[in-house]
Design an enzyme around this catalytic site. Structure first.
Site, short mmCIF file in Angstrom:
data_model
loop_
_atom_site.label_atom_id
_atom_site.label_comp_id
_atom_site.label_asym_id
_atom_site.label_seq_id
_atom_site.Cartn_x
_atom_site.Cartn_y
_atom_site.Cartn_z
CG ASN A 152 5.24 91.57 66.50
OD1 ASN A 152 4.73 90.51 65.90
ND2 ASN A 152 3.96 92.30 67.15
CE1 TYR A 153 11.69 91.68 61.99
CE2 TYR A 153 12.40 92.17 64.22
CZ TYR A 153 12.40 92.55 63.05
OH TYR A 153 13.40 93.43 62.72
#
Length: 406
Positions: free
Chosen positions: A213-214
């Protein structure tokens, strides 16, 4: 009369070339009256606004301005000053000095001292309103804040240009209050141990691919630094991030997958007073890992995912009566309802609700906007730098810790 928390503190007072330099004289005098030891470092331009003799008389110390003393060639060590100080206060801080500090332009004694500083740094800007509002000044202030420096916002009022606007240096008594508030917090978690998870987890598909994920880890690292600044010993379990922790009170444990993070968190949890689960943990992982790179075949490929361990739930089940457990929730819809459900289901004391709907909040940003939802009520923290949000969260955590100790 109770002594000030500044009594006995070593303060480096940086003075730059601003008309507000006269206020620095008042600052030096009041700090000394409170029992602090003050060493003035002044820029060449600063000497045009206030005399070295005045400052040396007040502080009972020679004022430092140049790298070498003009009288005998003695080297003024910025390194020694950085190790001596309990805090550095740059007041007034001009746009020029702020720019040099933000970009590491070490062409005078003040900036080299700043770059060597081991202690917290407070910056009190002073300039005309258009200079303060200029994008370059604001970006430099944001950069200083991202380094962990504490910005003491200027006031609105009449300026040296006779214009009225924001840029007037905060009054000395309020600057001193900011220092006192900071130092009053510094030992509030002394003797406590806090577990913090941060960053993303990577769930491997093959040797070159993963599900992730970011998350940048910025919020978790800000929380770790804030806890350490208050005297806590911090165990920081972090996924793969390009960040480093500066405090010696932070013990870093590097992990990659959710399973590794869960194991590290469980191993540490029994010996901590509080845990903050800030990491963006992948909910699922590939059922099978390919030990060799998966080649393109030209046809569809299906990856079966299986659930990862729920770290918050597992720690909630292990939680003792006096441990504080803080969770995070990032929601895109029904935010408050979903966060409240997570609070109850996982035996959390309070939960920090993020929303991707808010501009400037969420992944990879230097700012955040959160709502704290817990057993002691609900509190909203407006959009602000993540270090300030971290301070709000730790303030809230301490309320729960204090309540359990009563």
């Amino acid at each position: 009369m109770t002594p000030s928390v500044l009594c006995g503190k070593h303060i480096v007072l940086g003075i730059t070339g601003s008309i507000a330099a006269y206020k620095a004289v008042v600052l030096a005098r009041e700090l000394i009256k409170l029992g602090a030891e003050v060493q003035v470092v002044i820029t060449p331009a600063g000497k045009e606004f206030v005399t070295m003799l005045t400052l040396a008389t007040l502080t009972k110390k020679p004022v430092v301005s140049e790298f070498f003393s003009g009288r005998d060639g003695t080297w003024n060590s910025h390194v020694d000053l950085g190790q001596w100080a309990d805090a550095m206060l740059v007041a007034p801080a001009t746009a020029s000095t702020i720019g040099k500090m933000a970009n590491g332009i070490a062409d005078n004694m003040l900036v080299t001292t700043y770059l060597s500083m081991k202690a917290p740094v407070f910056v009190a800007p002073a300039m005309d309103m258009d200079m303060f509002a200029h994008q370059s000044t604001q970006l430099n202030l944001e950069r200083l804040h991202s380094y962990g420096n504490i910005i003491i916002e200027p006031r609105e009022g009449e300026l040296a240009s006779s214009l009225v606007g924001k840029g007037r240096m905060e009054e000395p008594e309020n600057i001193i209050k900011a220092l006192e508030e900071y130092f009053s917090k510094t030992q509030s978690l002394a003797g406590k141990r806090v577990l913090i998870t941060a960053g993303p987890t990577y769930e491997k598909i093959d040797p070159v691919r993963y599900i992730g994920n970011y998350s940048s880890g910025k919020m978790g690292f800000a929380l770790a630094e804030e806890c350490a600044s208050r005297g806590a010993e911090v165990i920081l379990v972090t996924g793969p991030v390009a960040l480093s922790a500066s405090s010696g009170l932070i013990s870093r444990v590097n992990v990659e997958s959710a399973e590794e993070m869960c194991e590290a968190a469980i191993n540490a949890f029994a010996d901590v007073d509080a845990a903050i689960l800030c990491a963006a943990v992948a909910d699922y992982r590939p059922e099978h890992f390919s030990s060799t790179k998966i080649k393109r075949s030209g046809s569809d490929m299906t990856i079966r995912l299986v659930p990862n361990p729920d770290i918050a739930r597992k720690l909630g089940e292990l939680k003792s009566g006096k441990q504080v457990l803080v969770g995070f929730a990032l929601e895109t819809d029904n935010e408050v309802v979903n966060a409240g459900k997570k609070l109850q289901d996982k035996n959390l004391d309070f939960i920090v609700l993020n929303s991707l709907r808010d501009k400037g909040a969420g992944f990879k940003t230097d700012t955040n906007k959160v709502t704290l939802i817990g057993r002691l009520g609900e509190k909203e923290s407006p959009l602000k730098p993540k270090r300030e949000v971290a301070s709000d969260i730790i303030d809230e955590m301490q309320k729960y810790m204090d309540a359990y100790e009563r």
